[in-house]
Design a protein around this motif. Structure first.
Motif, short mmCIF file in Angstrom:
data_model
loop_
_atom_site.label_atom_id
_atom_site.label_comp_id
_atom_site.label_asym_id
_atom_site.label_seq_id
_atom_site.Cartn_x
_atom_site.Cartn_y
_atom_site.Cartn_z
N CYS A 1 0.84 -1.20 0.00
CA CYS A 1 0.00 0.00 0.00
C CYS A 1 0.88 1.25 0.00
CB CYS A 1 -0.91 -0.01 1.23
SG CYS A 1 -1.88 1.50 1.42
N ASN A 2 0.58 2.20 -0.89
CA ASN A 2 1.38 3.43 -1.00
C ASN A 2 1.09 4.42 0.12
OD1 ASN A 2 2.66 2.60 -3.38
ND2 ASN A 2 0.91 3.30 -4.63
N LYS A 3 -0.02 4.20 0.84
CA LYS A 3 -0.41 5.13 1.89
C LYS A 3 0.22 4.77 3.24
CE LYS A 3 -3.41 7.52 -0.62
NZ LYS A 3 -3.32 8.96 -0.87
N CYS A 4 0.25 3.46 3.56
CA CYS A 4 0.70 3.08 4.92
C CYS A 4 1.77 2.00 4.92
CB CYS A 4 -0.49 2.59 5.74
SG CYS A 4 -1.22 1.04 5.15
N ASP A 5 2.25 1.58 3.75
CA ASP A 5 3.32 0.60 3.60
C ASP A 5 2.92 -0.81 4.04
OD1 ASP A 5 5.02 2.51 2.58
OD2 ASP A 5 5.87 3.02 4.54
N ARG A 6 1.64 -1.05 4.30
CA ARG A 6 1.21 -2.40 4.63
C ARG A 6 1.25 -3.26 3.37
NH1 ARG A 6 -4.36 -4.13 7.84
NH2 ARG A 6 -3.83 -6.35 8.00
N CYS A 7 1.62 -4.56 3.54
CA CYS A 7 1.80 -5.45 2.39
C CYS A 7 0.75 -6.56 2.37
CB CYS A 7 3.20 -6.05 2.39
SG CYS A 7 4.50 -4.82 2.25
N PHE A 8 0.43 -7.06 1.17
CA PHE A 8 -0.60 -8.07 1.00
C PHE A 8 -0.15 -9.13 -0.01
CE2 PHE A 8 -2.51 -4.13 2.29
CZ PHE A 8 -3.37 -4.51 3.31
N LYS A 9 -0.69 -10.32 0.15
CA LYS A 9 -0.36 -11.41 -0.76
C LYS A 9 -1.03 -11.22 -2.12
CE LYS A 9 0.39 -15.05 2.70
NZ LYS A 9 -0.08 -16.35 3.21
N GLU A 10 -2.28 -10.76 -2.08
CA GLU A 10 -3.06 -10.65 -3.32
C GLU A 10 -3.31 -9.18 -3.67
OE1 GLU A 10 -3.74 -13.30 -4.98
OE2 GLU A 10 -3.12 -14.75 -3.44
N LYS A 11 -3.33 -8.89 -4.97
CA LYS A 11 -3.58 -7.53 -5.43
C LYS A 11 -5.02 -7.11 -5.12
CE LYS A 11 -2.72 -4.53 -9.40
NZ LYS A 11 -2.23 -4.46 -10.79
N THR A 12 -5.95 -8.07 -5.19
CA THR A 12 -7.35 -7.75 -4.88
C THR A 12 -7.51 -7.36 -3.42
OG1 THR A 12 -7.73 -10.13 -4.53
CG2 THR A 12 -8.34 -9.22 -6.68
N THR A 13 -6.74 -8.01 -2.55
CA THR A 13 -6.78 -7.67 -1.12
C THR A 13 -6.24 -6.26 -0.90
OG1 THR A 13 -6.29 -10.00 -0.68
CG2 THR A 13 -6.20 -8.49 1.19
N LEU A 14 -5.20 -5.91 -1.64
CA LEU A 14 -4.64 -4.55 -1.56
C LEU A 14 -5.69 -3.52 -1.97
CD1 LEU A 14 -2.43 -2.39 -1.34
CD2 LEU A 14 -1.70 -3.03 -3.65
N LYS A 15 -6.41 -3.81 -3.06
CA LYS A 15 -7.42 -2.86 -3.54
C LYS A 15 -8.52 -2.65 -2.50
CE LYS A 15 -6.84 -3.26 -8.53
NZ LYS A 15 -6.37 -1.87 -8.64
N ARG A 16 -8.93 -3.74 -1.84
CA ARG A 16 -9.95 -3.61 -0.79
C ARG A 16 -9.39 -2.78 0.37
NH1 ARG A 16 -11.17 -9.20 -1.92
NH2 ARG A 16 -9.91 -9.85 -0.12
N HIS A 17 -8.13 -3.03 0.70
CA HIS A 17 -7.49 -2.29 1.79
C HIS A 17 -7.42 -0.80 1.49
CE1 HIS A 17 -4.46 -0.92 4.67
NE2 HIS A 17 -3.81 -0.42 3.64
N GLU A 18 -7.14 -0.44 0.26
CA GLU A 18 -6.98 0.97 -0.13
C GLU A 18 -8.26 1.78 0.11
OE1 GLU A 18 -5.56 0.52 -4.10
OE2 GLU A 18 -3.44 0.68 -3.51
#
Length: 318
Positions: free
Chosen positions: A17-34
């Motif tokens: 994540c570009n906002k908080c540097d948290r990392c995810f296994k899946e790109k879809t999970t990153l999008k939900r996190h954003e």
């Protein structure tokens, strides 16, 4: 059974994540996190118009309205509204604890429990009280603490209408009405209302004293006893009398002191009905009736009903 080391929780997560540097296994999970950062909640409950970031979370929420619980335990047929809650419940039957701490190898049935436990090693306390800035390693601990500021007591006993700030405290209190003592000592079969009291009692059999004073290294079998002891070093007296503002290091001492103001003597002799402010006073008094003398001189084996009498006597031998 697959074991998850705590290192597995932080590696193999290439999507950042570009906002908080948290990392995810899946790109879809990153999008939900954003969506947390954008505050976007595109999915709306058709019953109460509450909004959600994920469609799956909305569907789970709607089961509160419909009462639907589609997931059934194969062991006891208890039903659940989410698959995650079913999986957690099943571990109470199987004893499975797949999440393992990388530091001490202690294992847990839930990933969240492991994350909270890891903070005992790292010292991380990410949850801060908005009132006093005290920090906590678990969000649940923060929520409990905040109620000490707000005075909120939303859990009500159905037997006596007494209110409590914690659901767990209410459950324990209810046992004073039902007489239930579900926790049993494996050594002597003595039963207890609270698990913590059973664990403390078991140490009278094992001799274990795992709680160490940071000031003098004296050890204790109960954490509560350690906390009281530490106040003898710090001088802290956090309990204040509402009548005269006198302060005390222990809550029990404050309760006894308040009886001076109220005149209350809640402890009665079982033989003559004389009343006392303190339970210890009632116990000592009853020895007049029973003749019990539990204190023995280490020099001559004379016995006494009070410890103070024994100590005074022992000075004769010195």
């Amino acid at each position: 059974m697959k074991k998850y080391n705590s290192m597995d929780l932080v590696v193999d997560k290439p999507h950042k994540c570009n906002k908080c540097d948290r990392c995810f296994k899946e790109k879809t999970t990153l999008k939900r996190h954003e969506m947390i950062h954008t505050e976007e909640k595109p999915f709306t409950c058709e019953y109460c118009n509450k909004t959600f970031r994920q469609k799956g979370n909305m569907k789970i929420h709607e089961r509160i309205h419909t009462g639907e619980k589609p997931f059934v335990c194969e062991y006891c047929e208890k039903v659940f509204s989410t698959k995650r809650n079913l999986i957690r419940h099943i571990r109470t039957h199987t004893g499975e604890k797949p999440f393992v701490c990388q530091y001490c190898k202690k294992s847990f049935s839930h990933e969240l429990s492991l994350r909270i436990h890891l903070r005992t090693h790292t010292g991380e306390k990410p949850f801060t009280c908005e009132y006093c800035k005290k920090t906590f390693s678990a969000k649940s601990s923060l929520i409990s603490h905040i109620r000490t500021h707000t005075g909120e007591r939303s859990f009500i006993c159905g037997h006596c209408e007494k209110t409590f700030s914690e659901k767990s405290i209410l459950r324990t209190h209810i046992r004073t009405h039902t007489g239930e003592k579900p926790f049993t000592c494996g050594y002597c079969k003595k039963a207890f209302r609270q698990k913590v009291h059973m664990e403390e009692h078991k140490r009278t059999h094992t001799g274990e004293k795992p709680f160490v004073c940071e000031y003098c290294e004296k050890t204790f079998s109960a954490k509560s006893t350690l906390i009281k002891h530490i106040r003898t070093h710090t001088g802290e007296r956090p309990f204040i009398c509402g009548h005269c503002e006198k302060t005390f290091s222990n809550k029990s001492t404050l309760r006894t002191h308040i009886h001076i103001h109220t005149g209350e003597k809640p402890f009665s002799c079982g033989y003559c009905n004389k009343t006392f402010r303190q339970k210890t006073q009632a116990n000592v008094h009853e020895r007049i009736h029973t003749g019990e003398k539990p204190y023995t001189c280490k020099y001559c084996n004379n016995t006494f009903s009070r410890k103070r009498q024994m100590r005074k006597h022992e000075l004769i031998h010195l």
